[in-house]
Design a protein around this motif. Sequence first.
Motif, mmCIF file in Angstrom:
data_model
loop_
_atom_site.group_PDB
_atom_site.id
_atom_site.type_symbol
_atom_site.label_atom_id
_atom_site.label_comp_id
_atom_site.label_asym_id
_atom_site.label_seq_id
_atom_site.Cartn_x
_atom_site.Cartn_y
_atom_site.Cartn_z
ATOM 1 N N LEU B 84 55.657 41.168 89.753
ATOM 2 C CA LEU B 84 56.460 41.134 88.532
ATOM 3 C C LEU B 84 57.159 39.787 88.383
ATOM 4 O O LEU B 84 57.408 39.337 87.271
ATOM 5 N N MET B 88 56.870 37.471 85.052
ATOM 6 C CA MET B 88 57.967 36.871 84.282
ATOM 7 C C MET B 88 57.708 35.389 84.023
ATOM 8 O O MET B 88 58.002 34.878 82.945
ATOM 9 N N GLU B 89 57.106 34.704 85.011
ATOM 10 C CA GLU B 89 56.748 33.297 84.791
ATOM 11 C C GLU B 89 55.669 33.189 83.715
ATOM 12 O O GLU B 89 55.695 32.288 82.882
ATOM 13 N N VAL B 91 55.127 35.096 81.192
ATOM 14 C CA VAL B 91 55.657 35.282 79.837
ATOM 15 C C VAL B 91 56.214 33.958 79.342
ATOM 16 O O VAL B 91 56.015 33.564 78.190
ATOM 17 N N ALA B 168 61.548 43.739 84.366
ATOM 18 C CA ALA B 168 60.570 42.696 84.072
ATOM 19 C C ALA B 168 60.259 42.654 82.581
ATOM 20 O O ALA B 168 60.108 41.579 82.003
ATOM 21 N N THR B 169 60.181 43.842 81.957
ATOM 22 C CA THR B 169 59.858 43.896 80.538
ATOM 23 C C THR B 169 60.899 43.158 79.702
ATOM 24 O O THR B 169 60.577 42.586 78.662
ATOM 25 N N ALA B 171 61.888 40.438 80.114
ATOM 26 C CA ALA B 171 61.469 39.045 79.999
ATOM 27 C C ALA B 171 60.817 38.747 78.651
ATOM 28 O O ALA B 171 60.766 37.603 78.225
ATOM 29 N N ILE B 177 65.290 35.858 83.230
ATOM 30 C CA ILE B 177 65.491 37.197 83.728
ATOM 31 C C ILE B 177 65.450 37.245 85.257
ATOM 32 O O ILE B 177 65.956 38.161 85.875
ATOM 33 N N GLU B 178 64.877 36.186 85.887
ATOM 34 C CA GLU B 178 64.760 36.190 87.357
ATOM 35 C C GLU B 178 66.122 36.408 87.990
ATOM 36 O O GLU B 178 66.249 37.042 89.027
ATOM 37 N N THR B 181 67.055 39.954 88.754
ATOM 38 C CA THR B 181 66.537 40.567 89.981
ATOM 39 C C THR B 181 67.444 40.224 91.171
ATOM 40 O O THR B 181 67.533 40.989 92.114
ATOM 41 N N TRP B 250 57.664 49.255 78.200
ATOM 42 C CA TRP B 250 56.657 48.228 78.428
ATOM 43 C C TRP B 250 55.819 48.021 77.169
ATOM 44 O O TRP B 250 55.595 46.896 76.732
ATOM 45 N N TYR B 257 55.536 40.689 71.979
ATOM 46 C CA TYR B 257 55.135 39.424 72.601
ATOM 47 C C TYR B 257 54.214 38.670 71.662
ATOM 48 O O TYR B 257 53.279 39.245 71.103
#
Lengths: 268, 262
Positions: B84, B88-89, B91, B168-169, B171, B177-178, B181, B250, B257
């Motif tokens: 995940l 995120m990267e 996205v 993660a979503t 993002a 968003i990292e 976490t 999701w 997106y």
Amino acid sequence: MLRYYLNLYPAFLRIAVLAQIQYRASGVIWMIGSIIEPVIFLVVWSRVARARGGEVGGYAENEFAAYYIVLMLVNHVTFTWIMHVFQSRIQFGQLSFQLMRPVHPIHEDLSDNVAYKIVQLTVMLPAVIILILIFQPKFNFEMWSLLLAVPAIILALAVRFTLEWTLALVAFWTTRVNAINQSYFAIIMFFSGRVAPMALLPVTIQSIASALPFYYMIAFPVELLLGKLTPAQALTNIVIQLGWLAFALMLLVSLWKVAVKQYSAVGN
Amino acid sequence: MIEFFRLANVFLRIGAMNEMAYRANFWIQTFESLLSMATALATIAIVFNQTDSLGGWQRAELISLLGVYFLVLGTINLVVSPSLGRFMEEVVDGRLDFTLTKPADAQLLVSISEFRIWKILDVILGLIVLSMGLLTKAEATSFASALVFGITLLAAGAIVYSFWIILATLAFWFIRIENITMIFWSMYTAGRWPVTIYPPWLKWILTLLVPVAFAVTVPAQALSGRLTFNTLMSAVLLAVALVFISRWFWKLGVKSYSGASA
């Protein structure tokens, strides 16, 4: 010489504070970790004290609250993140730029460190107030210990910063510093009074701890503020802190000379 | 389901091949896993040097709880967090476009796209310590509590996974968003102790905001036979509900997106 640094530090600090304010959101998130750890141990030891009839190792429940709230503050003032970042500096070649400058990179690091802590006080102080309201700690501050705590905390920061900066230099020789860092963090956890106040550790660990610098980086100022030490003990410990600082500075200077000589930039 | 195992097997092999290129990593990982387990066990030893029960938990029970903690931690680090994290990267830089065009379920693909195989060491070490705790305990673990443990562990997996998918979503709407976490990891360390020892406000944070209670404490409660029927039911219901909610969230995210590069 002194004049030079008196001009240098305000400039570095101003830049660092402005940069920190830009990243304040991530800063707040990083703070959660340094708040949650003392809270966990505060709760654990209060539980133990309650199970043992209200007191263990000379600490009552509300004294554990005082111990860990003060520890959270002292740890905030003295912690560094240099060991996490030094390797990438070498790996990606940023260090090359820092070496081109006419000042030693340690001055910028120290400014960044102090700036982060000043900016994050806006998170730390509300956290302290909330924790005081929740856990009702019992403080026995005295005038003399509050006064001595100022040099004790500054020296604790100086010792920890110098020592961790020196340890970070290991990255010049190996790119796998993670295992070394993790070992260091495990050692400092136990020997600096973060897992438990010194009085609660097994006697062997206590005597090893007194021969190591970690107690003087965190637990000593905390015990001093809580009134656990006599004035004579406090002064002795400050002298020991000065000794460790001199040792760490000597180590830093000699290691830095060797390290820079064999540095060859990677990347950039 | 067959599709899932086939894909997981492929990604697992890629992960293994990647790691084989850097064999020294195995020894470093072993060292790091052993060190963090040793630190955790030493902490328990120091606490139990002063008392023989913490909030009603015996030493052996807390050692089992630590085993569960490492088991869940290892599973997250084995596949959930790296996959995940990579998502995120993707996205941010638009590589997600390629994933979305692949002829398999996108949520499945992003959830298993990266394996850090040496993290399996934490899982193994967790299982060893868990059994160590069970063996040193005074009374034997009954078959019933082992069964309930299995159920709560499955529920824990579903809850933690859904929680990470929801994070993660996010993002799709927020870039940085990292950092969030990081909040999970900070709070997760509280799971080394049963959440029942914490004051109510913290217990609620660790139950509802970050699912540490259901991830670690509840399975450990099942092992030590102190799980109530109500807690078991809420774990199962929450797991089922979160799986559906995260799936819905999701899909909502994918719809919004629009691609960053192409």
